[in-house]
Design an enzyme around this catalytic site. Structure first.
Site, short mmCIF file in Angstrom:
data_model
loop_
_atom_site.label_atom_id
_atom_site.label_comp_id
_atom_site.label_asym_id
_atom_site.label_seq_id
_atom_site.Cartn_x
_atom_site.Cartn_y
_atom_site.Cartn_z
N ASN A 210 -33.02 -73.01 -33.55
CA ASN A 210 -34.33 -72.36 -33.56
C ASN A 210 -34.64 -71.93 -34.99
OD1 ASN A 210 -36.58 -70.78 -33.25
ND2 ASN A 210 -35.57 -69.14 -32.10
N LYS B 52 -37.42 -70.82 -36.18
CA LYS B 52 -38.41 -69.74 -36.30
C LYS B 52 -39.48 -70.10 -37.34
CE LYS B 52 -34.85 -66.69 -34.73
NZ LYS B 52 -34.47 -65.35 -34.40
N HIS C 219 -39.12 -66.61 -25.60
CA HIS C 219 -38.28 -66.00 -26.65
C HIS C 219 -38.74 -64.56 -26.88
CE1 HIS C 219 -36.40 -65.16 -30.48
NE2 HIS C 219 -35.59 -66.18 -30.24
N GLU D 286 -39.09 -62.88 -29.47
CA GLU D 286 -40.05 -62.70 -30.57
C GLU D 286 -41.47 -63.10 -30.12
OE1 GLU D 286 -37.83 -64.87 -33.53
OE2 GLU D 286 -36.36 -63.26 -33.58
N GLU E 217 -30.44 -64.37 -24.10
CA GLU E 217 -30.46 -63.83 -25.46
C GLU E 217 -30.73 -62.32 -25.41
OE1 GLU E 217 -31.44 -66.97 -28.63
OE2 GLU E 217 -33.31 -66.17 -27.90
N GLY F 89 -30.36 -61.79 -34.48
CA GLY F 89 -30.50 -61.49 -35.90
C GLY F 89 -29.79 -60.23 -36.38
N SER G 294 -27.14 -64.18 -32.77
CA SER G 294 -26.15 -64.04 -33.85
C SER G 294 -24.95 -64.98 -33.74
CB SER G 294 -25.67 -62.59 -33.94
OG SER G 294 -26.73 -61.74 -34.34
P1 PGA Z 1 -30.09 -65.61 -34.37
O1 PGA Z 1 -31.39 -66.00 -33.51
O2 PGA Z 1 -29.06 -66.67 -34.14
O3 PGA Z 1 -30.58 -65.58 -35.79
O4 PGA Z 1 -29.63 -64.29 -33.88
C1 PGA Z 1 -31.26 -66.51 -32.22
C2 PGA Z 1 -32.63 -66.72 -31.64
O5 PGA Z 1 -33.54 -65.96 -31.95
O6 PGA Z 1 -32.83 -67.65 -30.84
#
Ligand code: PGA
Length: 250
Positions: A11, A13, A99, A101, A168, A174, A211
């Site tokens: 991903n 982003k 997601h 976000e 998640e 993150g 993460s």
């Molecule tokens: P990350 O993001 O691995 O940077 O924690 C995972 C995600 O948002 O799908």
């Protein structure tokens, strides 16, 4: 890990530009090695790069996916938005929906449900994300939140064959913090149980995201119930992404 297909979803982003294409050659090489033939790699770059990525991977078994779409299926007067049908046209096969976000930007459970239907109608496979926030976890509401997200997201959807699930925890995205392995294992099992018992879907695939890194992948991949990983930060670095795949499969 399971003995089935293991998913590694990148991903990206809101990162990446046309120069990013150069740093994909080693992942293409890796994907052609026999040892990794049960690995399914899916890159989800921003909309602007979908078609270029799809072209780059055309003769490989790496797939491409989008990170969201509008809830209307086809075309329309929606300035600034992209539909599932348009995503399909870029050569993409997958789409991330739900997601955290995107939820934070206004994607409600109901909107996500409509988006999932729009994506399935356009023949995209859905990576449906669910997860509790830190506040919800502290209030012991994790199970309630996950159930709500699953039941609302899948409302009136009969066939789940083209949906992958990604657990998640929002507090893990993150932050560098991952759940304790034993707790994560139980959580994944609970999600699988809901899908099996309430939706009669035994072939469910549940991934973990949050993460994931070369440092913690060894312990995460010990969880037999996990079918793969949704990887943000670490997937933007080809070396780290390859390292994660190798450490999982070796
Ligand atoms: P990350 O993001 O691995 O940077 O924690 C995972 C995600 O948002 O799908």
């Amino acid at each position: 890990m399971t003995n089935n297909i293991t998913y590694f979803i990148a991903n990206w982003k809101m990162y990446g530009n046309s120069r990013s294409l150069k740093a994909l050659n080693n992942i293409i090489k890796l994907s052609s090695i026999k040892k990794f033939n049960k690995v399914r790699i899916i890159y989800c770059p921003p909309y602007t790069l979908l078609n270029q990525f799809a072209k780059k991977f055309i003769k490989t078994n790496i797939m491409v996916g989008a990170q969201n779409c509008h809830y209307k299926t086809g075309y329309g007067a929606y300035t600034g938005y992209v539909s599932a049908k348009m995503i399909k046209d870029t050569g993409s096969k997958y789409i991330i929906l739900g997601h955290s976000e995107a939820r934070a930007e206004g994607d409600s459970d109901n909107k996500i449900n409509i988006k999932i239907k729009a994506a399935l109608k356009s023949n995209l496979k859905v990576i449906f994300c669910i997860g509790e926030s830190l506040k919800e976890k502290r209030k012991h509401k994790t199970n309630m939140v996950l159930r709500r997200q699953i039941f609302s997201g899948l409302k009136n959807i009969k066939n789940l064959e083209n949906i992958l699930f990604a657990y998640e925890p929002v507090w893990s995205i993150g932050t560098g913090i991952i759940p304790e392995v034993e707790i994560l294992k139980i959580q994944i099992m609970k999600i699988k149980k809901i899908l099996k018992q309430k939706f009669k879907y035994k072939k469910n695939k549940v991934l973990y995201g949050g993460s994931v890194s070369p440092k913690n992948i060894k312990s995460l991949s010990k969880i037999h119930e996990i079918d793969g990983f949704l990887i943000g930060g670490a997937s933007q670095n080809e070396k780290k992404f390859i390292d994660i795949i190798k450490k999982t499969i070796n």
